[in-house]
Design an enzyme around this catalytic site. Structure first.
Site, mmCIF file in Angstrom:
data_model
loop_
_atom_site.group_PDB
_atom_site.id
_atom_site.type_symbol
_atom_site.label_atom_id
_atom_site.label_comp_id
_atom_site.label_asym_id
_atom_site.label_seq_id
_atom_site.Cartn_x
_atom_site.Cartn_y
_atom_site.Cartn_z
ATOM 1 C CG HIS A 234 -2.521 0.035 1.084
ATOM 2 N ND1 HIS A 234 -2.355 2.055 0.055
ATOM 3 C CD2 HIS A 234 -2.928 0.632 1.684
ATOM 4 C CE1 HIS A 234 -3.826 1.906 0.038
ATOM 5 N NE2 HIS A 234 -4.353 0.946 1.144
ATOM 6 C CB ALA A 235 -0.085 4.934 -0.412
ATOM 7 C CB SER B 79 1.484 7.761 -10.738
ATOM 8 O OG SER B 79 3.003 7.191 -10.379
ATOM 9 C CD GLU C 177 -7.695 3.324 -11.682
ATOM 10 O OE1 GLU C 177 -7.343 5.028 -12.439
ATOM 11 O OE2 GLU C 177 -8.454 3.335 -10.731
ATOM 12 C CB CYS D 141 -8.118 8.087 -11.681
ATOM 13 S SG CYS D 141 -6.555 7.937 -10.337
ATOM 14 C CD GLU E 254 -5.124 12.762 -13.128
ATOM 15 O OE1 GLU E 254 -6.304 12.013 -12.226
ATOM 16 O OE2 GLU E 254 -3.600 11.668 -12.595
#
Length: 461
Positions: A161-162, A213, A234, A268, A365
């Site tokens: 995970h982040a 990203s 994704e 996103c 983005e």
């Protein structure tokens, strides 16, 4: 980047964690491989029972885990509770449908005979341990939409995970264990991003999925490609929100505000580029800007907050750079555009006009509550502008004209076209993008089959 919970509302570091050492990482990889050998043979009934229990536990924990998510990455508390509820819903959806989605398929008997066989079937078998590299913006949902179908298919999961949501990551591991899944079925790896490449190269890891990203996606795809391993990516999005003259402007403007600032604008699939027909541009711009101005920015733990802080100081700086670049190049600002004073990584809802292709925000983005507003003369120009992006995740179209709907559905370069409504993910519908937004699909039957060995079983005379 340290593995730590840093409250984005005030910048205070609440908890820090040591990254796993090589010995513990090796133990977990061994456990994943050993667990898969037996878990892959479990019945759909057993897997479903465990996943339904996980859904029940998550609903019981909803308020507590929502507060953890808000404290770690800043989403408004109401949205955090909704995210937890959505995860439980997805678990139940897969628990109840996976067996049917992965049922053996019988080819046409005439085709079997033509092949020289007497009977044949197509069977979906699990691949093995799957590494999931997940982002912080939907720290529960992004993981569950991978884990629920993967576990129901008979795979086991490894979560990287982040680094700014470690408590949520550890909660997920604990949730599946409390539900009755054995330890090796789902494991959280507290590691930095630098350790991902080595894990991807390990032969025991059979596939990978990443939400994040574009640079991170390129790195995972490159290593996985070198190792000939299946990946689903994704990545970013800069979704168009097209408004045509026949649209219900009041409703379109209200939904547009939500579509832009959901999750503090850090999604996103948030609408980012608002492409409006000249006949209704002024009326829409006025309604939309007033809606953005009316939002309450503040403490995400307060029930009436609409927009909380961005998840990191760097994220706010990146967003400011995009806005400042556009302003220097001549963009107008209808609201927002200035960092507020005080603690926390807040940024106001902002609407920019007068955009040109030379501005960075036209190509990149904007991950925060900043909207770009474009005027177009007709449907052809709307399609061209909507597709003038390196991304192609989803899209929104507002029109009552069915011929226009058909045209947008045919020509928009995106993984989804949402008509007269906001883009959203649901377990029944495939989710993913094209171009630099990635490849492969999550959710629905398409998602559960991504990490399956699609096996032909053929019988001769």
């Amino acid at each position: 980047m340290p593995i730590a919970t840093v409250n984005p509302a005030d910048g205070e570091t609440l908890k820090t964690y040591e990254a796993m050492g090589e010995e513990e990482l090796e133990r977990r990889l061994q456990l994943a491989e050993a667990t898969f050998r037996t878990y892959r043979l479990s019945s759909f009934t057993d897997r479903s029972r465990l996943l339904l229990q996980a859904a029940n536990l998550l609903e019981e924990d909803q308020r507590d885990i929502a507060r953890v998510m808000t404290t770690e990455m800043g989403k408004p508390i109401r949205q955090a509770r909704a995210e937890a509820a959505k995860c439980a819903k997805a678990m139940r959806w897969y628990a109840e449908r996976a067996e049917g989605l992965l049922a053996d398929e019988r080819p046409d008997e005439a085709d079997v005979a033509d092949s020289g066989g007497t009977r044949a079937l197509v069977r979906y078998r699990p691949l093995g341990p799957v590494l999931a590299v997940m982002p912080w913006n939907f720290p529960l949902w992004q993981v569950v939409r991978f884990a629920a179908p993967a576990l129901m298919a008979g795979n086991v999961g490894l979560l990287k995970h982040a680094s700014n949501v470690p408590q949520t990551a550890l909660y997920l591991e604990d949730l599946f264990h409390r539900a009755g899944f054995t330890e090796g079925c789902f494991q959280t790896l507290l590691i930095g991003s630098g350790a991902v490449d080595e894990i991807l190269r390990d032969e025991r890891v059979k596939a990978a999925t990443l939400t994040g990203s574009e640079p991170a996606g390129r790195a995972v795809a490159a290593t996985s490609g070198a190792m000939v391993k299946k990946t689903v990516l994704e990545l970013g999005g800069s979704d168009p929100f097209v408004v045509m003259p026949s649209a219900d402007l009041d409703r379109a403007a209200r939904v547009a505000v939500t579509a832009r600032v959901q999750n503090n604008g850090q999604s996103c699939i948030a609408a980012k580029r608002f492409i409006v027909h000249s006949d209704v541009y002024d009326a829409f711009a006025e309604r939309f800007t007033e809606g953005m101005k009316a939002l309450k920015v503040g403490d995400p733990l307060e029930e009436d907050t609409d927009v909380g802080p961005l998840a990191s100081e760097q994220g706010r700086a990146d967003l400011e750079e995009l806005v400042d670049d556009a302003r220097r190049a001549g963009a107008g600002v209808l609201c927002g555009g200035e960092r507020p004073d005080g603690p926390g990584w807040y940024y106001p809802p902002t609407v920019l006009t007068g955009l040109t292709r030379e501005m960075r925000i036209h190509r990149e983005e904007a991950f925060g509550p900043v909207a770009t507003l474009y005027r177009v003369a007709d449907l052809d120009e709307a399609v061209l502008l909507a597709n003038d992006s390196p991304f192609g995740l989803s899209s929104n179209v507002w029109t009552q004209d069915e011929a226009e709907v058909d045209r947008f559905a045919r020509d928009l370069e995106a993984g989804g076209v949402f008509v007269n409504g906001m883009t959203a993910s649901h377990p029944a519908f495939p989710f993913g993008g094209v171009k630099r937004s990635g490849y492969g699909r999550e959710l629905s039957g398409h998602g559960i089959r991504e990490f399956c060995n699609i096996t032909t079983v053929w019988h001769g005379a």
